[in-house]
Motif scaffolding. Structure first.
Motif, PDB file in Angstrom:
ATOM      1  N   ALA A 118       0.836  -1.208   0.000  1.00 17.88           N
ATOM      2  CA  ALA A 118       0.000   0.000   0.000  1.00 17.88           C
ATOM      3  C   ALA A 118       0.865   1.251   0.000  1.00 17.88           C
ATOM      4  O   ALA A 118       0.548   2.239  -0.679  1.00 17.88           O
ATOM      5  N   LEU A 119       1.964   1.221   0.757  1.00 19.98           N
ATOM      6  CA  LEU A 119       2.876   2.367   0.782  1.00 19.98           C
ATOM      7  C   LEU A 119       3.520   2.558  -0.590  1.00 19.98           C
ATOM      8  O   LEU A 119       3.607   3.688  -1.090  1.00 19.98           O
ATOM      9  N   ALA A 120       3.981   1.464  -1.194  1.00 17.58           N
ATOM     10  CA  ALA A 120       4.587   1.565  -2.522  1.00 17.58           C
ATOM     11  C   ALA A 120       3.591   2.133  -3.530  1.00 17.58           C
ATOM     12  O   ALA A 120       3.951   2.968  -4.372  1.00 17.58           O
ATOM     13  N   LYS A 121       2.346   1.713  -3.442  1.00 15.10           N
ATOM     14  CA  LYS A 121       1.307   2.216  -4.351  1.00 15.10           C
ATOM     15  C   LYS A 121       1.085   3.706  -4.135  1.00 15.10           C
ATOM     16  O   LYS A 121       0.953   4.476  -5.099  1.00 15.10           O
ATOM     17  N   ARG A 122       1.046   4.147  -2.875  1.00 14.45           N
ATOM     18  CA  ARG A 122       0.838   5.563  -2.579  1.00 14.45           C
ATOM     19  C   ARG A 122       2.013   6.396  -3.093  1.00 14.45           C
ATOM     20  O   ARG A 122       1.818   7.470  -3.673  1.00 14.45           O
ATOM     21  N   LEU A 123       3.229   5.924  -2.878  1.00 14.54           N
ATOM     22  CA  LEU A 123       4.399   6.652  -3.370  1.00 14.54           C
ATOM     23  C   LEU A 123       4.385   6.741  -4.897  1.00 14.54           C
ATOM     24  O   LEU A 123       4.761   7.765  -5.472  1.00 14.54           O
ATOM     25  N   THR A 124       3.953   5.665  -5.541  1.00  8.91           N
ATOM     26  CA  THR A 124       3.890   5.647  -7.000  1.00  8.91           C
ATOM     27  C   THR A 124       2.928   6.714  -7.527  1.00  8.91           C
ATOM     28  O   THR A 124       3.166   7.325  -8.573  1.00  8.91           O
ATOM     29  N   LEU A 125       1.852   6.979  -6.787  1.00  8.24           N
ATOM     30  CA  LEU A 125       0.907   8.020  -7.192  1.00  8.24           C
ATOM     31  C   LEU A 125       1.566   9.393  -7.222  1.00  8.24           C
ATOM     32  O   LEU A 125       1.207  10.249  -8.035  1.00  8.24           O
ATOM     33  N   TYR A 126       2.536   9.604  -6.331  1.00  7.17           N
ATOM     34  CA  TYR A 126       3.231  10.887  -6.266  1.00  7.17           C
ATOM     35  C   TYR A 126       4.397  10.976  -7.257  1.00  7.17           C
ATOM     36  O   TYR A 126       4.928  12.064  -7.486  1.00  7.17           O
ATOM     37  N   ARG A 127       4.799   9.845  -7.798  1.00  7.38           N
ATOM     38  CA  ARG A 127       6.027   9.808  -8.600  1.00  7.38           C
ATOM     39  C   ARG A 127       5.923  10.627  -9.877  1.00  7.38           C
ATOM     40  O   ARG A 127       6.886  11.296 -10.290  1.00  7.38           O
ATOM     41  N   LEU A 128       4.774  10.587 -10.550  1.00  8.01           N
ATOM     42  CA  LEU A 128       4.553  11.272 -11.815  1.00  8.01           C
ATOM     43  C   LEU A 128       5.655  10.886 -12.814  1.00  8.01           C
ATOM     44  O   LEU A 128       5.840   9.725 -13.104  1.00  8.01           O
ATOM     45  N   ARG A 129       6.401  11.849 -13.338  1.00  5.58           N
ATOM     46  CA  ARG A 129       7.426  11.544 -14.357  1.00  5.58           C
ATOM     47  C   ARG A 129       8.845  11.501 -13.783  1.00  5.58           C
ATOM     48  O   ARG A 129       9.817  11.488 -14.532  1.00  5.58           O
ATOM     49  N   ARG A 130       8.955  11.479 -12.471  1.00  3.03           N
ATOM     50  CA  ARG A 130      10.293  11.471 -11.877  1.00  3.03           C
ATOM     51  C   ARG A 130      11.037  10.185 -12.221  1.00  3.03           C
ATOM     52  O   ARG A 130      10.438   9.112 -12.308  1.00  3.03           O
ATOM     53  N   LYS A 131      12.343  10.303 -12.347  1.00  2.87           N
ATOM     54  CA  LYS A 131      13.179   9.161 -12.728  1.00  2.87           C
ATOM     55  C   LYS A 131      13.580   8.377 -11.487  1.00  2.87           C
ATOM     56  O   LYS A 131      14.726   8.436 -11.006  1.00  2.87           O
ATOM     57  N   ILE A 132      12.618   7.670 -10.927  1.00  2.00           N
ATOM     58  CA  ILE A 132      12.885   6.854  -9.749  1.00  2.00           C
ATOM     59  C   ILE A 132      12.218   5.494  -9.910  1.00  2.00           C
ATOM     60  O   ILE A 132      11.291   5.327 -10.698  1.00  2.00           O
ATOM     61  N   VAL A 133      12.707   4.542  -9.128  1.00  2.00           N
ATOM     62  CA  VAL A 133      12.141   3.195  -9.096  1.00  2.00           C
ATOM     63  C   VAL A 133      11.775   2.882  -7.652  1.00  2.00           C
ATOM     64  O   VAL A 133      12.574   3.098  -6.732  1.00  2.00           O
ATOM     65  N   ILE A 134      10.571   2.387  -7.464  1.00  2.00           N
ATOM     66  CA  ILE A 134      10.072   2.007  -6.137  1.00  2.00           C
ATOM     67  C   ILE A 134       9.808   0.514  -6.168  1.00  2.00           C
ATOM     68  O   ILE A 134       8.956   0.045  -6.924  1.00  2.00           O
ATOM     69  N   ALA A 135      10.533  -0.257  -5.360  1.00  2.00           N
ATOM     70  CA  ALA A 135      10.389  -1.715  -5.406  1.00  2.00           C
ATOM     71  C   ALA A 135      10.752  -2.332  -4.069  1.00  2.00           C
ATOM     72  O   ALA A 135      11.582  -1.799  -3.324  1.00  2.00           O
ATOM     73  N   ARG A 136      10.129  -3.459  -3.756  1.00  2.00           N
ATOM     74  CA  ARG A 136      10.510  -4.208  -2.555  1.00  2.00           C
ATOM     75  C   ARG A 136      11.871  -4.844  -2.775  1.00  2.00           C
ATOM     76  O   ARG A 136      12.183  -5.303  -3.877  1.00  2.00           O
ATOM     77  N   ASP A 137      12.677  -4.879  -1.728  1.00  2.00           N
ATOM     78  CA  ASP A 137      13.991  -5.526  -1.769  1.00  2.00           C
ATOM     79  C   ASP A 137      13.940  -6.730  -0.848  1.00  2.00           C
ATOM     80  O   ASP A 137      14.111  -6.613   0.369  1.00  2.00           O
ATOM     81  N   GLU A 138      13.699  -7.883  -1.416  1.00  2.00           N
ATOM     82  CA  GLU A 138      13.549  -9.113  -0.632  1.00  2.00           C
ATOM     83  C   GLU A 138      14.885  -9.661  -0.148  1.00  2.00           C
ATOM     84  O   GLU A 138      14.927 -10.581   0.674  1.00  2.00           O
ATOM     85  N   SER A 139      15.999  -9.092  -0.635  1.00  2.00           N
ATOM     86  CA  SER A 139      17.318  -9.581  -0.216  1.00  2.00           C
ATOM     87  C   SER A 139      17.726  -9.026   1.139  1.00  2.00           C
ATOM     88  O   SER A 139      18.717  -9.483   1.717  1.00  2.00           O
ATOM     89  N   LEU A 140      16.973  -8.053   1.647  1.00  2.00           N
ATOM     90  CA  LEU A 140      17.310  -7.408   2.907  1.00  2.00           C
ATOM     91  C   LEU A 140      16.177  -7.538   3.909  1.00  2.00           C
ATOM     92  O   LEU A 140      15.017  -7.691   3.533  1.00  2.00           O
ATOM     93  N   ALA A 141      16.531  -7.457   5.188  1.00  2.00           N
ATOM     94  CA  ALA A 141      15.546  -7.513   6.262  1.00  2.00           C
ATOM     95  C   ALA A 141      15.958  -6.548   7.361  1.00  2.00           C
ATOM     96  O   ALA A 141      17.108  -6.089   7.421  1.00  2.00           O
ATOM     97  N   VAL A 142      15.017  -6.240   8.230  1.00  2.00           N
ATOM     98  CA  VAL A 142      15.279  -5.391   9.391  1.00  2.00           C
ATOM     99  C   VAL A 142      15.625  -6.295  10.575  1.00  2.00           C
ATOM    100  O   VAL A 142      14.973  -7.329  10.790  1.00  2.00           O
ATOM    101  N   HIS A 143      16.642  -5.899  11.327  1.00  2.00           N
ATOM    102  CA  HIS A 143      17.086  -6.674  12.489  1.00  2.00           C
ATOM    103  C   HIS A 143      17.044  -5.788  13.728  1.00  2.00           C
ATOM    104  O   HIS A 143      17.198  -4.560  13.647  1.00  2.00           O
TER     105      HIS A 143
END
Length: 246
Positions: A75-100
């Motif tokens: 849901a957060l990624a979707k909300r950020l994508t709504l704000y992205r418009l034409r900006r040159k950015i990529v929003i994606a989950r990184d499954e290789s990392l975790a919080v400790h």
């Protein structure tokens, strides 16, 4: 507790040459000065200044890692994508990392909200799950997070005690919800606070979450109705200082 992985957290990676300016105009903390190994707690607010998503920010070179509630990551990624418009950015989950997390890990960064919360870091996922242990410790310190505790689009950011927990920069410039947040701060008008009380003292109309396993009710209560004996020291001190300044 076995292991250090917080399995209820996920990582979003924001990459691209405009990643930091993009987040700078949305979030409550300064992203442009985010430094390696020094996380920041922040939030994406509604236009009225109410909490939608809270998160930790981590620098990873030019990229920004968002340490967020796993149940809200898409849901957060979707909300950020709504704000992205034409900006040159990529929003994606990184499954290789975790919080400790660990209560005592002197070589790791402190949780930026409160040193008593222990130490937090980003690394590859490990065995075991520290989520329940961290939740119990966090609540014992009177610190709340996530949609279930803060209430999504229900609670003004400063009412979550974000000012006391390093969740806002007042001199960073505009972001979503900035006008009302700044007005509350400069007028010292934080009249309600998110607090935990014993379930036996719960008031349903003020309740954000009931936690029977911990005998707690998380509620939004007026400051004048709070019992200082039920508050963590850091919050009691802050409220007393606000009263003295009025």
């Amino acid at each position: 507790m076995t292991g250090t992985t917080l399995t209820d957290r996920a990582i979003l990676r924001i990459s691209g040459e405009e990643a930091r300016p993009f987040l700078q105009g949305l979030l409550t903390r300064d992203v442009l000065t985010l430094a390696q190994g020094v996380p920041r707690w922040t939030a994406l607010l509604s236009a009225q200044g109410k909490a939608l998503f809270d998160m930790m920010l981590w620098a990873d070179g030019d990229d920004v890692l968002i340490d967020c509630e796993a149940a809200q990551a898409d849901a957060l990624a979707k909300r950020l994508t709504l704000y992205r418009l034409r900006r040159k950015i990529v929003i994606a989950r990184d499954e290789s990392l975790a919080v400790h997390w660990a209560l005592d890990a002197a070589d790791r960064p402190h949780d930026p909200r409160l040193p008593a919360l222990g130490h937090r870091w980003i690394a590859a996922p490990g065995d075991g799950d520290a989520a329940a242990a961290f939740r119990a410790h966090r609540l014992s310190q009177g610190v709340f997070e996530g949609a279930g505790e803060l209430g999504q689009d229900q609670t003004l950011w400063l009412e979550t005690n974000a000012g006391e927990l390093n969740g806002v920069d007042y001199d960073k410039g505009c972001y979503v919800g900035q006008e009302n947040t700044a007005r509350m701060h400069y007028r010292a008008k934080v009249n309600r606070r998110l607090v935990a009380v014993p379930l036996a003292q719960a008031e349903e109309k003020r309740q954000r979450a009931a936690l029977p396993d911990m005998d707690l009710s998380i509620e939004l209560r007026r400051v004048e109705d709070l019992d200082p004996a039920l508050l963590p020291d850091w919050l009691a001190t802050a409220i007393a200082a606000q009263a003295a300044a009025e």
